[in-house]
Design a protein around this motif. Structure first.
Motif, PDB file in Angstrom:
ATOM      1  N   PRO A  61      40.688  11.558 -74.288  1.00  0.00           N
ATOM      2  CA  PRO A  61      40.728  10.297 -74.013  1.00  0.00           C
ATOM      3  C   PRO A  61      41.669   9.840 -72.731  1.00  0.00           C
ATOM      4  O   PRO A  61      42.616  10.857 -72.631  1.00  0.00           O
ATOM      5  N   LEU A  62      41.687   8.905 -72.055  1.00  0.00           N
ATOM      6  CA  LEU A  62      42.710   8.407 -71.177  1.00  0.00           C
ATOM      7  C   LEU A  62      43.871   7.927 -71.912  1.00  0.00           C
ATOM      8  O   LEU A  62      44.962   8.216 -71.086  1.00  0.00           O
ATOM      9  N   VAL A  63      43.782   7.199 -72.766  1.00  0.00           N
ATOM     10  CA  VAL A  63      44.892   6.882 -73.697  1.00  0.00           C
ATOM     11  C   VAL A  63      45.005   7.619 -74.819  1.00  0.00           C
ATOM     12  O   VAL A  63      44.198   7.855 -75.547  1.00  0.00           O
ATOM     13  N   PRO A  64      46.306   8.278 -75.178  1.00  0.00           N
ATOM     14  CA  PRO A  64      46.255   8.900 -76.360  1.00  0.00           C
ATOM     15  C   PRO A  64      46.180   8.059 -77.662  1.00  0.00           C
ATOM     16  O   PRO A  64      46.420   6.954 -77.420  1.00  0.00           O
ATOM     17  N   GLU A  65      45.674   8.753 -78.574  1.00  0.00           N
ATOM     18  CA  GLU A  65      45.491   8.148 -79.960  1.00  0.00           C
ATOM     19  C   GLU A  65      46.572   7.196 -80.265  1.00  0.00           C
ATOM     20  O   GLU A  65      46.479   6.009 -80.672  1.00  0.00           O
ATOM     21  N   ASP A  66      47.828   7.999 -80.497  1.00  0.00           N
ATOM     22  CA  ASP A  66      48.768   7.329 -80.960  1.00  0.00           C
ATOM     23  C   ASP A  66      49.767   6.714 -79.734  1.00  0.00           C
ATOM     24  O   ASP A  66      50.718   7.624 -79.366  1.00  0.00           O
ATOM     25  N   ARG A  67      49.847   5.690 -79.200  1.00  0.00           N
ATOM     26  CA  ARG A  67      50.262   5.525 -77.887  1.00  0.00           C
ATOM     27  C   ARG A  67      52.056   5.307 -78.159  1.00  0.00           C
ATOM     28  O   ARG A  67      52.817   5.732 -77.384  1.00  0.00           O
ATOM     29  N   LYS A  68      52.272   4.946 -79.220  1.00  0.00           N
ATOM     30  CA  LYS A  68      53.704   4.723 -79.479  1.00  0.00           C
ATOM     31  C   LYS A  68      54.474   6.267 -79.669  1.00  0.00           C
ATOM     32  O   LYS A  68      55.581   6.430 -79.033  1.00  0.00           O
ATOM     33  N   GLU A  69      53.767   7.147 -80.207  1.00  0.00           N
ATOM     34  CA  GLU A  69      54.310   8.511 -80.523  1.00  0.00           C
ATOM     35  C   GLU A  69      54.326   9.123 -79.025  1.00  0.00           C
ATOM     36  O   GLU A  69      55.320   9.840 -78.656  1.00  0.00           O
ATOM     37  N   ALA A  70      53.366   8.969 -78.168  1.00  0.00           N
ATOM     38  CA  ALA A  70      53.272   9.583 -76.890  1.00  0.00           C
ATOM     39  C   ALA A  70      54.497   9.028 -75.962  1.00  0.00           C
ATOM     40  O   ALA A  70      54.879   9.733 -75.219  1.00  0.00           O
ATOM     41  N   ARG A  71      54.728   7.774 -75.906  1.00  0.00           N
ATOM     42  CA  ARG A  71      55.663   7.135 -75.286  1.00  0.00           C
ATOM     43  C   ARG A  71      57.107   7.472 -75.787  1.00  0.00           C
ATOM     44  O   ARG A  71      57.794   7.698 -74.974  1.00  0.00           O
ATOM     45  N   ARG A  72      57.134   7.734 -77.088  1.00  0.00           N
ATOM     46  CA  ARG A  72      58.505   8.147 -77.632  1.00  0.00           C
ATOM     47  C   ARG A  72      58.856   9.561 -77.187  1.00  0.00           C
ATOM     48  O   ARG A  72      59.671  10.126 -76.806  1.00  0.00           O
ATOM     49  N   ARG A  73      57.567  10.491 -77.228  1.00  0.00           N
ATOM     50  CA  ARG A  73      57.709  12.151 -76.694  1.00  0.00           C
ATOM     51  C   ARG A  73      57.970  12.014 -75.144  1.00  0.00           C
ATOM     52  O   ARG A  73      58.733  12.825 -74.709  1.00  0.00           O
ATOM     53  N   ALA A  74      57.325  11.088 -74.359  1.00  0.00           N
ATOM     54  CA  ALA A  74      57.575  11.058 -73.052  1.00  0.00           C
ATOM     55  C   ALA A  74      59.144  10.658 -72.613  1.00  0.00           C
ATOM     56  O   ALA A  74      59.491  11.333 -71.915  1.00  0.00           O
ATOM     57  N   ARG A  75      59.651   9.756 -73.605  1.00  0.00           N
ATOM     58  CA  ARG A  75      60.969   9.211 -73.341  1.00  0.00           C
ATOM     59  C   ARG A  75      61.871  10.247 -73.577  1.00  0.00           C
ATOM     60  O   ARG A  75      62.932  10.662 -73.224  1.00  0.00           O
ATOM     61  N   GLU A  76      61.654  11.086 -74.785  1.00  0.00           N
ATOM     62  CA  GLU A  76      62.579  12.118 -75.077  1.00  0.00           C
ATOM     63  C   GLU A  76      62.569  13.386 -74.432  1.00  0.00           C
ATOM     64  O   GLU A  76      63.610  13.823 -73.651  1.00  0.00           O
ATOM     65  N   GLN A  77      61.432  13.724 -73.523  1.00  0.00           N
ATOM     66  CA  GLN A  77      61.442  14.733 -72.355  1.00  0.00           C
ATOM     67  C   GLN A  77      62.188  14.341 -71.114  1.00  0.00           C
ATOM     68  O   GLN A  77      62.935  15.030 -70.751  1.00  0.00           O
ATOM     69  N   ARG A  78      61.980  13.004 -70.664  1.00  0.00           N
ATOM     70  CA  ARG A  78      62.831  12.348 -69.542  1.00  0.00           C
ATOM     71  C   ARG A  78      64.171  12.285 -70.232  1.00  0.00           C
ATOM     72  O   ARG A  78      65.063  12.769 -69.077  1.00  0.00           O
ATOM     73  N   ASN A  79      64.602  12.039 -71.147  1.00  0.00           N
ATOM     74  CA  ASN A  79      66.001  12.111 -71.474  1.00  0.00           C
ATOM     75  C   ASN A  79      66.785  13.450 -71.503  1.00  0.00           C
ATOM     76  O   ASN A  79      67.902  13.651 -71.185  1.00  0.00           O
ATOM     77  N   GLU A  80      65.863  14.282 -72.008  1.00  0.00           N
ATOM     78  CA  GLU A  80      66.493  15.747 -72.044  1.00  0.00           C
ATOM     79  C   GLU A  80      66.542  16.469 -70.522  1.00  0.00           C
ATOM     80  O   GLU A  80      67.455  17.108 -70.051  1.00  0.00           O
ATOM     81  N   SER A  81      65.670  15.762 -69.716  1.00  0.00           N
ATOM     82  CA  SER A  81      65.626  16.425 -68.472  1.00  0.00           C
ATOM     83  C   SER A  81      66.756  15.769 -67.732  1.00  0.00           C
ATOM     84  O   SER A  81      67.536  16.417 -66.921  1.00  0.00           O
ATOM     85  N   TRP A  82      67.106  14.452 -67.893  1.00  0.00           N
ATOM     86  CA  TRP A  82      68.174  13.850 -67.241  1.00  0.00           C
ATOM     87  C   TRP A  82      69.491  14.301 -67.825  1.00  0.00           C
ATOM     88  O   TRP A  82      70.370  14.562 -66.879  1.00  0.00           O
ATOM     89  N   ALA A  83      69.564  14.490 -69.185  1.00  0.00           N
ATOM     90  CA  ALA A  83      70.798  15.293 -69.679  1.00  0.00           C
ATOM     91  C   ALA A  83      71.021  16.693 -68.987  1.00  0.00           C
ATOM     92  O   ALA A  83      72.216  16.967 -68.755  1.00  0.00           O
ATOM     93  N   ARG A  84      69.940  17.507 -68.898  1.00  0.00           N
ATOM     94  CA  ARG A  84      70.231  18.706 -68.258  1.00  0.00           C
ATOM     95  C   ARG A  84      70.760  18.633 -67.088  1.00  0.00           C
ATOM     96  O   ARG A  84      71.465  19.463 -66.408  1.00  0.00           O
ATOM     97  N   GLN A  85      69.924  17.673 -66.197  1.00  0.00           N
ATOM     98  CA  GLN A  85      70.613  17.378 -64.661  1.00  0.00           C
ATOM     99  C   GLN A  85      71.927  16.989 -64.583  1.00  0.00           C
ATOM    100  O   GLN A  85      72.876  17.634 -63.660  1.00  0.00           O
ATOM    101  N   GLN A  86      72.170  16.129 -65.639  1.00  0.00           N
ATOM    102  CA  GLN A  86      73.716  15.555 -65.647  1.00  0.00           C
ATOM    103  C   GLN A  86      74.555  16.770 -65.810  1.00  0.00           C
ATOM    104  O   GLN A  86      75.782  16.832 -65.356  1.00  0.00           O
ATOM    105  N   GLU A  87      74.390  17.572 -67.053  1.00  0.00           N
ATOM    106  CA  GLU A  87      75.119  18.757 -67.199  1.00  0.00           C
ATOM    107  C   GLU A  87      75.163  19.776 -65.862  1.00  0.00           C
ATOM    108  O   GLU A  87      76.369  20.261 -65.693  1.00  0.00           O
ATOM    109  N   ALA A  88      74.249  19.822 -65.047  1.00  0.00           N
ATOM    110  CA  ALA A  88      74.115  20.687 -64.125  1.00  0.00           C
ATOM    111  C   ALA A  88      75.078  20.093 -63.004  1.00  0.00           C
ATOM    112  O   ALA A  88      75.656  20.830 -62.117  1.00  0.00           O
ATOM    113  N   MET A  89      75.169  18.977 -63.024  1.00  0.00           N
ATOM    114  CA  MET A  89      75.859  18.188 -62.071  1.00  0.00           C
ATOM    115  C   MET A  89      77.364  18.410 -62.200  1.00  0.00           C
ATOM    116  O   MET A  89      78.456  18.524 -61.204  1.00  0.00           O
TER     117      MET A  89
END
Length: 189
Positions: free
Chosen positions: A36-64
């Motif tokens: 499927p082009l769009v995941p079945e549970d869009r809210k869950e997919a958006r939440r997961r993407a936001r968590e990954q983005r926040n985790e990546s940003w936090a790692r980058q800030q810690e590295a800074m």
């Protein structure tokens, strides 16, 4: 030798070319590859993407903050960039004090409107500090490029490393990102 039989070797089975299974029908292959082009549970997919983005940003800030090379942005990665950062951070420069000094001069000039000679003198002083800061930074970049070429070889030094060091030099030391990892006077070896 008339009554004797010679053993007959069985003939090997012919090897048929191919993959050993029938080719799937087009309909079956398309069904297997369909996602499927769009995941079945869009809210869950958006939440997961936001968590990954926040985790990546936090790692980058810690590295800074810590200078961990693995999670730094591409702009700051590599031994050449680390050497340039350490070289800039180890020295005192006029350029790092230009922005705070310019801010103070602007505030003073707002109140010095009644005294045009004072305001004119402050403008000239600000331009003088700017010219001094640029000259100091260009001299620093010239020396840094020589050191980088001697240490890493000219072909290994990225093209914009001089501009990277020049712009870092204009930031107040506490505001630099990634944070300085060396003290004043601790030039890289």
């Amino acid at each position: 030798m008339i009554g004797r039989r010679t053993p007959v070797e069985p003939e090997p089975e012919p090897v048929l070319p191919g993959k050993g299974r029938p080719t799937p029908k087009r309909k079956q292959a398309e069904a297997r590859n369909r996602r499927p082009l769009v995941p079945e549970d869009r809210k869950e997919a958006r939440r997961r993407a936001r968590e990954q983005r926040n985790e990546s940003w936090a790692r980058q800030q810690e590295a800074m903050r810590t200078g961990d090379e693995r999670y730094l942005p591409l702009r700051d990665k590599g031994p050449v960039r680390r050497y340039a950062r350490d070289h800039v951070d180890a020295r005192w420069s006029v350029a790092e004090f230009f922005l705070p000094l310019a801010l103070v001069m602007i505030v003073v000039m707002m109140f010095a409107g009644a005294y045009p000679q004072l305001a004119g003198g402050l403008v000239l002083a600000m331009y003088g500090v700017l010219v001094l800061a640029i000259a100091d930074s260009l001299f620093m970049v010239w020396r840094l490029k020589k050191k980088l070429a001697a240490r890493f070889g000219e072909e290994k030094v990225p093209r914009w490393t001089g501009f990277y060091a020049f712009s870092r030099n204009f930031y107040f030391r506490r505001m630099r990102q990634p944070r300085p990892q060396v003290g004043r006077g601790e030039y890289p070896a």
